[in-house]
Every structure is written in C-alpha cells, then in structure tokens.
Design a protein around this motif. Structure first.
Motif, PDB file in Angstrom:
ATOM      1  N   LYS A 261       0.790  -1.188  -0.083  1.00  0.00           N
ATOM      2  CA  LYS A 261      -0.103   0.031  -0.096  1.00  0.00           C
ATOM      3  C   LYS A 261       0.754   1.219   0.192  1.00  0.00           C
ATOM      4  O   LYS A 261       2.005   1.265   0.426  1.00  0.00           O
ATOM      5  CB  LYS A 261      -0.861   0.061   1.228  1.00  0.00           C
TER       6      LYS A 261
ATOM      7  N   GLY B 196      -6.294   2.783  -3.822  1.00  0.00           N
ATOM      8  CA  GLY B 196      -7.576   2.706  -3.147  1.00  0.00           C
ATOM      9  C   GLY B 196      -7.729   1.361  -1.965  1.00  0.00           C
ATOM     10  O   GLY B 196      -6.301   1.243  -1.612  1.00  0.00           O
ATOM     11  N   CYS B 197      -8.490   1.145  -1.598  1.00  0.00           N
ATOM     12  CA  CYS B 197      -8.584   0.238  -0.174  1.00  0.00           C
ATOM     13  C   CYS B 197      -9.403  -0.886  -0.493  1.00  0.00           C
ATOM     14  O   CYS B 197     -10.087  -1.073  -1.669  1.00  0.00           O
ATOM     15  CB  CYS B 197      -9.491   1.024   0.775  1.00  0.00           C
TER      16      CYS B 197
ATOM     17  N   PRO C 157     -13.672  -2.623   3.540  1.00  0.00           N
ATOM     18  CA  PRO C 157     -13.862  -2.136   4.863  1.00  0.00           C
ATOM     19  C   PRO C 157     -13.752  -3.073   6.113  1.00  0.00           C
ATOM     20  O   PRO C 157     -14.269  -4.140   6.258  1.00  0.00           O
ATOM     21  CB  PRO C 157     -15.007  -1.127   4.893  1.00  0.00           C
TER      22      PRO C 157
ATOM     23  N   ASN D  57     -13.304  -3.747  -3.503  1.00  0.00           N
ATOM     24  CA  ASN D  57     -12.215  -2.769  -3.815  1.00  0.00           C
ATOM     25  C   ASN D  57     -13.253  -1.352  -3.846  1.00  0.00           C
ATOM     26  O   ASN D  57     -14.417  -1.178  -4.089  1.00  0.00           O
ATOM     27  CB  ASN D  57     -11.434  -2.801  -4.988  1.00  0.00           C
ATOM     28  N   TYR D  58     -12.547  -0.246  -3.162  1.00  0.00           N
ATOM     29  CA  TYR D  58     -12.891   0.806  -3.030  1.00  0.00           C
ATOM     30  C   TYR D  58     -11.941   1.896  -3.727  1.00  0.00           C
ATOM     31  O   TYR D  58     -10.741   1.750  -3.327  1.00  0.00           O
ATOM     32  CB  TYR D  58     -13.286   1.304  -1.475  1.00  0.00           C
TER      33      TYR D  58
ATOM     34  N   HIS E  14      -9.888   5.584  -3.703  1.00  0.00           N
ATOM     35  CA  HIS E  14      -9.352   6.661  -2.664  1.00  0.00           C
ATOM     36  C   HIS E  14     -10.603   7.736  -2.626  1.00  0.00           C
ATOM     37  O   HIS E  14     -11.187   7.987  -3.684  1.00  0.00           O
ATOM     38  CB  HIS E  14      -8.229   7.475  -3.404  1.00  0.00           C
TER      39      HIS E  14
ATOM     40  N   CYS F 155     -11.916   5.586   2.467  1.00  0.00           N
ATOM     41  CA  CYS F 155     -10.615   5.258   2.098  1.00  0.00           C
ATOM     42  C   CYS F 155      -9.705   6.286   1.719  1.00  0.00           C
ATOM     43  O   CYS F 155     -10.090   7.177   0.979  1.00  0.00           O
ATOM     44  CB  CYS F 155     -11.015   4.291   0.792  1.00  0.00           C
TER      45      CYS F 155
ATOM     46  N   TRP G  72      -8.265   2.639   5.963  1.00  0.00           N
ATOM     47  CA  TRP G  72      -9.571   3.050   6.190  1.00  0.00           C
ATOM     48  C   TRP G  72      -9.553   4.171   7.342  1.00  0.00           C
ATOM     49  O   TRP G  72      -8.673   3.635   8.284  1.00  0.00           O
ATOM     50  CB  TRP G  72     -10.417   2.056   6.421  1.00  0.00           C
TER      51      TRP G  72
END
Length: 136
Positions: A1, A17-18, A21, A36-37, A39, A61, A66
């Motif tokens: 990351k 991205g993240c 959660p 996936n999320y 930013h 994100c 998070w």
C-alpha cells in the motif's frame, strides 16, 4: 500500500484505493460491501438493535487506509431474576426483561423492605454495565 507513480518526468502520485472495509463489532455496514474501493469513497456503519454508535458514522478510504473511528456500545440487560435477587423491581415498567441502551437510566423500587443505601435507586447503563441497587 502507499503511492504509485505514473507519468513521465513529473512523477505525479496517484492515491491508492482500499480493500474491503474493516468489520465493526456489534455493527454492520449500511450498503452492500465491495471488494475494492477508490480513494475518497466512504462506507456508512450502524450498530445492531439496542447498541449505541459512539464516534463517526462513516469510514473513508484514504490512500490505501480506512480512516474514521467508531464503536458500538453495549446495552444493559436487567432480568426478573436479577431484580428478584436484590428485592427490587422496575419503577415504571413491568417487563420481565429490560434492555437499556448506553447512557439510559432505569429507576428501581423495593419489592420488599427498604433500600440498603449502597447504591441509588436510579442507575445508568454504561457500555453494558448497570449496577443494581438492593433492598433488605
């Protein structure tokens, strides 16, 4: 990351991205969870019935992490057996089992005798703990 770099000479950082959660103990997320999320995307949390949300309602994100802090505070449960053992009853509700949310107050009265004076007859629920007065 972290940060990935794109572009030629200028090396412009692109936010990462993240993944999914994190879970919330005694709570859930109000929408369908994605793998996936991007930013800047947010998810909204809520607590189970009788639990009280403490903190923020959303996590965001932010470049692979998070952010946002919250927890679900536990309700208090007072049963007929608990009250019978202490010779008390609920002053305003005849229920056999009472759920009281965090920070809520319950008022008791003596079913026999008089208060022993160690605890007030009105008590507050604090994250799942409510002290019960006694009568003798």
């Amino acid at each position: 990351k972290g940060v990935s770099l794109v572009g030629g000479e200028h090396q412009t950082p692109v936010p990462v991205g993240c993944g999914m959660p994190p879970p919330l103990e005694f709570g859930d997320i109000s929408t369908v969870v994605k793998n996936n999320y991007d930013h800047g995307e947010t998810v909204e949390y809520f607590c189970q019935t009788y639990y009280t949300l403490d903190g923020q309602t959303h996590k965001t994100c932010s470049n692979g992490q998070w952010t946002g802090e919250m927890r679900c505070l536990r309700p208090c449960t007072v049963t007929l057996d608990d009250m019978r053992r202490n010779n008390i009853g609920l002053k305003y509700k005849p229920d056999s089992k009472m759920y009281s949310p965090h920070k809520d107050f319950l008022e008791f009265n003596c079913t026999t005798g008089s208060p022993d004076g160690r605890l007030a007859m009105r008590q507050q629920c604090i994250d799942g703990v409510m002290l019960l007065p006694s009568c003798q």
